[in-house]
Design an enzyme around this catalytic site. Structure first.
Site, mmCIF file in Angstrom:
data_model
loop_
_atom_site.group_PDB
_atom_site.id
_atom_site.type_symbol
_atom_site.label_atom_id
_atom_site.label_comp_id
_atom_site.label_asym_id
_atom_site.label_seq_id
_atom_site.Cartn_x
_atom_site.Cartn_y
_atom_site.Cartn_z
ATOM 1 N NE ARG A 252 -4.372 -1.700 0.252
ATOM 2 C CZ ARG A 252 -4.400 -2.650 -0.780
ATOM 3 N NH1 ARG A 252 -3.511 -2.806 -1.317
ATOM 4 N NH2 ARG A 252 -5.651 -3.360 -0.464
ATOM 5 C CD GLU B 220 -2.960 3.680 -5.337
ATOM 6 O OE1 GLU B 220 -3.852 2.700 -5.262
ATOM 7 O OE2 GLU B 220 -1.783 3.429 -4.936
ATOM 8 C CG HIS C 133 -3.324 -0.091 -6.641
ATOM 9 N ND1 HIS C 133 -3.832 0.565 -5.578
ATOM 10 C CD2 HIS C 133 -3.319 -1.353 -6.416
ATOM 11 C CE1 HIS C 133 -4.036 -0.361 -4.445
ATOM 12 N NE2 HIS C 133 -3.785 -1.561 -5.051
#
Length: 316
Positions: free
Chosen positions: A228, A256, A275
């Site tokens: 993450r 993000e 991602h």
């Protein structure tokens, strides 16, 4: 009261769903498919903006199970305070290992062998030669040795590595070798040529990769983040990248999505993918198998798999 199951995949597309509940399709739309109060088993929509998946939770007064389709559950945690005691939160262990491990290997190889430079040279019509590092004979440190970390090592096995070191919250022994505690990171970091982050995001791992962590990495080392974004302190990473001492390959960032004007896009020695560790053709069949298995267990009152916590028992 009607027992509803909310699914982010149309139920008619999932082969083998057990009979009994009313299946409701909801993938994050503004309108709910039914009264949330009747939902007993809620499968959280996958890869939606922050806040979407937790929106119906305050009204889900009959809820028994929250099932994510992601390995991490940090996006769901803020909504758990609205739930009654006894609700089980389950993650998607077994769904993302193959895809995430594939991308990890791709990021490592692309970064070491200079693939981004070759793509840019191709755009210019330039034949760009040169000597590049190989993965062979390198030491790889995997930080976060759960099922995804183990899957990454499985795919690294044929590459003639010098060593793989493994770190997790708890010390243990696996078939491939020992797993070290997080407290041993300071001694392990200076030996690693490649550091792979595959740890969950928790309060203990938020900004785990800070200025001190990065300073302990050897000169020329590669940091790969498929965990993450907030596991890494972005400001500290930028300082190291701008100095050219280390390189990085990031499938996740903080913030993000990464804004177009963010300096990380233009930092030296960084490869960024948006991602995409999980969403591949491997996702849907594995996700559907997980849901069929979990719902079968739930309806037969058998123990569920992948239980992360139970509300009231651990989170108050």
């Amino acid at each position: 009261m009607t027992a509803d199951v909310w699914l982010p995949i149309p139920p008619e597309e999932i082969e083998g769903l057990p009979e009994g509940p009313n299946y409701r399709f909801w993938n994050g739309a503004e309108e709910f498919p039914a009264d949330p109060a009747d939902c007993v088993f809620y499968v959280v929509p996958y890869m939606k903006p922050a806040g979407v998946g937790v929106r119906p939770l305050p009204a889900m007064r009959s809820l028994k199970v929250v099932q994510t389709l992601s390995a991490g559950v940090d996006h769901v945690m803020p909504g758990l305070r609205h739930l009654p005691p006894g609700v089980r939160l389950c993650n998607a262990r077994g769904v993302h290992e193959a895809s995430t491990a594939e991308l990890t290997l791709a990021l490592i190889l692309a970064s070491l062998r200079g693939i981004p430079d070759y793509v840019r040279a191709q755009d210019r019509g330039e034949w760009l030669g040169g000597f590049r590092p190989a993965l062979a004979d390198k030491t790889v440190l995997i930080v976060g040795y759960g099922s995804i970390g183990a899957a990454i090592e499985d795919r690294l096995a044929p590459f003639e590595l010098a060593r793989v070191a493994r770190v997790a919250r708890s010390e243990r022994t696996t078939a491939r070798g020992p797993v070290h505690q997080l407290t041993e990171l300071p001694a392990l970091l200076p030996e690693a040529d490649v550091v792979v982050l595959s740890t969950p995001l928790t309060e203990a791992t938020r900004h785990l990769v800070d200025a001190e962590f990065l300073a302990r990495m050897k000169d020329g080392a590669l940091l790969v983040n498929v965990a993450r974004g907030p596991v890494v302190d972005t400001k500290a990473l930028l300082a190291e990248l701008e100095g050219g001492r280390i390189t990085a390959a990031l499938d996740v960032t903080d913030p993000e999505p990464l804004p177009a004007d963010h300096p990380l896009w233009r930092a030296s020695g960084v490869l960024i993918s948006p991602h995409v560790g999980g969403p591949t053709s491997a996702f849907l069949p594995r996700a559907e198998r997980l849901l069929v298995e979990q719902l079968g267990r739930f309806l037969n009152r058998e123990p569920l798999g992948n239980v992360i916590l139970t509300t009231g028992a651990t989170d108050g």
